[in-house]
Structures are given as structure tokens and as C-alpha cells.
Design a protein around this motif. Structure first.
Motif, mmCIF file in Angstrom:
data_model
loop_
_atom_site.group_PDB
_atom_site.id
_atom_site.type_symbol
_atom_site.label_atom_id
_atom_site.label_comp_id
_atom_site.label_asym_id
_atom_site.label_seq_id
_atom_site.Cartn_x
_atom_site.Cartn_y
_atom_site.Cartn_z
ATOM 1 N N THR A 229 -35.076 -56.454 -28.757
ATOM 2 C CA THR A 229 -33.814 -56.687 -29.514
ATOM 3 C C THR A 229 -32.570 -57.152 -28.354
ATOM 4 O OG1 THR A 229 -33.827 -55.103 -31.073
ATOM 5 C CG2 THR A 229 -31.694 -55.976 -30.878
ATOM 6 N N THR A 230 -31.647 -58.274 -28.488
ATOM 7 C CA THR A 230 -31.093 -58.704 -27.515
ATOM 8 C C THR A 230 -29.479 -58.773 -28.121
ATOM 9 O OG1 THR A 230 -32.597 -60.169 -26.281
ATOM 10 C CG2 THR A 230 -30.295 -60.392 -25.811
ATOM 11 N N ARG A 231 -28.643 -58.154 -27.396
ATOM 12 C CA ARG A 231 -27.097 -58.056 -28.015
ATOM 13 C C ARG A 231 -26.293 -58.622 -26.857
ATOM 14 N NH1 ARG A 231 -29.503 -58.351 -31.935
ATOM 15 N NH2 ARG A 231 -29.609 -57.125 -33.956
ATOM 16 N N MET A 232 -25.280 -59.383 -27.268
ATOM 17 C CA MET A 232 -24.041 -59.642 -26.273
ATOM 18 C C MET A 232 -22.737 -58.942 -26.662
ATOM 19 S SD MET A 232 -23.705 -61.606 -23.557
ATOM 20 C CE MET A 232 -24.546 -62.936 -23.546
ATOM 21 N N ILE A 233 -22.222 -58.144 -25.776
ATOM 22 C CA ILE A 233 -21.001 -57.314 -26.006
ATOM 23 C C ILE A 233 -20.140 -58.089 -24.936
ATOM 24 C CG2 ILE A 233 -22.113 -55.340 -27.226
ATOM 25 C CD1 ILE A 233 -21.707 -53.950 -24.346
ATOM 26 N N TYR A 234 -18.638 -57.606 -25.260
ATOM 27 C CA TYR A 234 -17.495 -58.067 -24.198
ATOM 28 C C TYR A 234 -16.994 -56.848 -23.648
ATOM 29 C CZ TYR A 234 -14.291 -61.341 -22.262
ATOM 30 O OH TYR A 234 -13.698 -62.005 -21.476
ATOM 31 N N ILE A 235 -16.699 -56.771 -22.161
ATOM 32 C CA ILE A 235 -16.008 -55.746 -21.785
ATOM 33 C C ILE A 235 -14.580 -56.217 -21.453
ATOM 34 C CG2 ILE A 235 -16.127 -54.105 -19.888
ATOM 35 C CD1 ILE A 235 -18.690 -54.078 -21.405
ATOM 36 N N GLY A 236 -13.507 -55.634 -22.007
ATOM 37 C CA GLY A 236 -12.162 -55.904 -22.031
ATOM 38 C C GLY A 236 -11.744 -56.932 -23.192
ATOM 39 N N GLU A 237 -10.641 -57.711 -22.979
ATOM 40 C CA GLU A 237 -10.274 -58.431 -23.801
ATOM 41 C C GLU A 237 -10.548 -59.760 -23.561
ATOM 42 O OE1 GLU A 237 -7.898 -59.012 -27.129
ATOM 43 O OE2 GLU A 237 -7.929 -56.986 -26.109
#
Length: 253
Positions: A229-237
Motif C-alpha cells: 500500500t502506498t499513500r501520500m500525506i502532507y505535512i503542514g499547510e
């Protein structure tokens, strides 16, 4: 061995009969370098050799140290106190053709086996892969369960991501969660933050997690079946440009 895998073995046996193959050999030389065909048809998580006959039940040849593990399995096994090849040689006396998994053999071992057995080898690796490719209802259930565990672990990781200071912290957390479920990692997990997120095979670092995109790529091994499983998240705004780039890639997907 369950009925499902008995049926798979039955199909290999039919293949052996049709092609006049005396028996087939599937080897696993090292547990750390798994042969998928061997582990799939033997259902045995250790080194050895599976002999599949056209007219009788398979026989698993194993070293003495693996006997305690083999006792738990419902397949015929025999402990070889000497060389496994010498044991196979006894079986090969009346077999002109022997099936082998050529995909899992190096040239040196192939030559060694041929010199010992003096038989004609027939590659059955494609037939094995064909049977593995078509999943049974039971296998689908196992895969669904594996992904449900994998999703739960990933969900927990993302929920707690603010607690991680480095990429390695996130990796350690994933490994701990996988162990709680009694599973193994199916491959070394990747947590790649900031500029590292553009590297699909990044090796997690001990440096602080960077702001921006962060890729998490991991999988588990459950009852012999692997998830990925591959997921992309975002740190910050996220910036407007980042959102547009993300949406662009999502649309392509």
C-alpha cells in the motif's frame, strides 16, 4: 493442507500425467530467499524440497532441524539426515523425465542436479505460476483480511504522525504495529518526507521529517500473502501549487 491447495496440487499432477513427467521438484534453499512456487504448494515456511508425484500424495524432504515445524503441517514429510539430492536420487531411478522449477535454480545447481540424477528435466515453473495467478475464494478471503489489517495499521500510523520526529520513527512504529498483529513486513517500509518523497525507493533517514509531501509505502505478510500500500500525506499547510500538482497526479491515476 486444505482442500483448496489439494485441488491446486491435483492440477499439477494432471499436468505431470499429461506430459509423462515422473515427478516434479520444488526447492527452497534458504528461508530468507523464498521460492514462491515452493512455499505456495508446500505451505511450509522453511527450507526443503517438495516432490509432487502424478499418482500419490506429495512428499516434503526437510533437514532434521525443521522437523518440529513440519509436525504441525498436514503434508507427508521425510527428514533427510544426509543430502536431499541423494534422497531424490532414489526416487529418480525409474523416472526418465523430472519436472523442475527452473525459475528458482541457478546454473551451478542445475548442472549439479543433472549430473546426479541423469534424467531429462522439464521446466514446470510457468504451470506453477499459472495456478498461483488464479486465486480461489479462500485465497481472496485471506487477501481481504491481509489488506484490512494493513489498512488499520496505516490508518493508525497517519493518525499518530505528529508524534514522529524522523522518518525512522514512523518506520519503527509501523514495524511495532505489524508485530502486534502477528504478521511480518512484506518488504522494507518507506517513509519519505519533503524532497525525499519524489524518490520512490528512498531509504528512510534519521533526519527530521520535512514539511510538504510525505510518501508512506509499506506492506505486510499474512498467512503467506503480501500486501503493498502506498499513500501520500502532507505535512503542514499545503500551497496552492502543491494542491494543483497533487490533483493533477490523482486525475492521471
Amino acid at each position: 493442507m486444505t482442500l483448496i491447495f489439494n485441488n491446486k496440487i491435483k492440477e499439477i499432477r494432471e499436468h505431470l500425467k499429461k506430459n509423462k513427467i515422473g515427478f516434479a521438484l520444488l526447492f527452497c534453499f534458504d528461508k530468507m530467499q523464498d521460492n514462491p512456487n515452493y512455499s505456495y504448494f508446500s505451505r511450509f515456511d522453511d527450507s526443503g524440497c517438495l516432490i509432487i508425484y502424478p499418482h500419490k500424495s506429495p512428499l516434503l524432504l526437510i533437514p532434521e532441524m525443521s522437523e518440529s515445524k513440519a509436525i504441525k503441517e498436514k503434508i507427508r514429510y521425510k527428514v533427510t539426515k544426509n543430502s536431499i539430492i541423494d534422497e531424490i536420487k532414489k526416487e529418480a531411478k525409474h523416472a526418465k523425465n523430472i519436472g523442475i522449477d527452473a525459475s528458482a535454480m541457478n546454473v551451478n545447481f542445475y548442472k549439479h542436479l543433472h549430473n546426479k540424477l541423469k534424467s531429462r528435466f522439464v521446466d514446470i515453473s510457468k504451470k506453477c505460476e499459472e495456478l498461483r495467478r488464479i486465486k480461489t475464494d479462500e485465497e481472496v478471503k485471506i487477501l481481504k483480511k491481509a489488506f484490512s489489517i494493513s489498512d488499520e495499521i496505516l490508518k493508525n500510523c497517519i493518525s499518530n504522525f505528529k508524534k514522529f520526529k524522523t522518518e525512522n520513527d514512523a518506520v519503527i512504529s509501523l514495524k511495532k504495529e505489524v508485530a502486534k498483529y502477528g504478521c511480518e513486513m512484506s518488504f522494507p517500509p518507506i517513509v519519505a518526507s519533503g524532497p525525499n518523497s519524489a524518490n520512490v525507493h528512498h531509504t528512510p533517514e534519521n533526519s527530521r521529517i520535512s514539511k510538504g509531501f510525505c510518501m508512506i509505502d509499506f506492506g505486510i505478510k499474512y498467512k503467506g500473502y503480501c500486501t503493498d500500500t502506498t499513500r501520500m500525506i502532507y505535512i503542514g499547510e499545503p500551497k496552492k501549487e502543491d494542491i494543483e500538482n497533487y490533483q493533477f497526479m490523482l486525475n492521471l491515476q
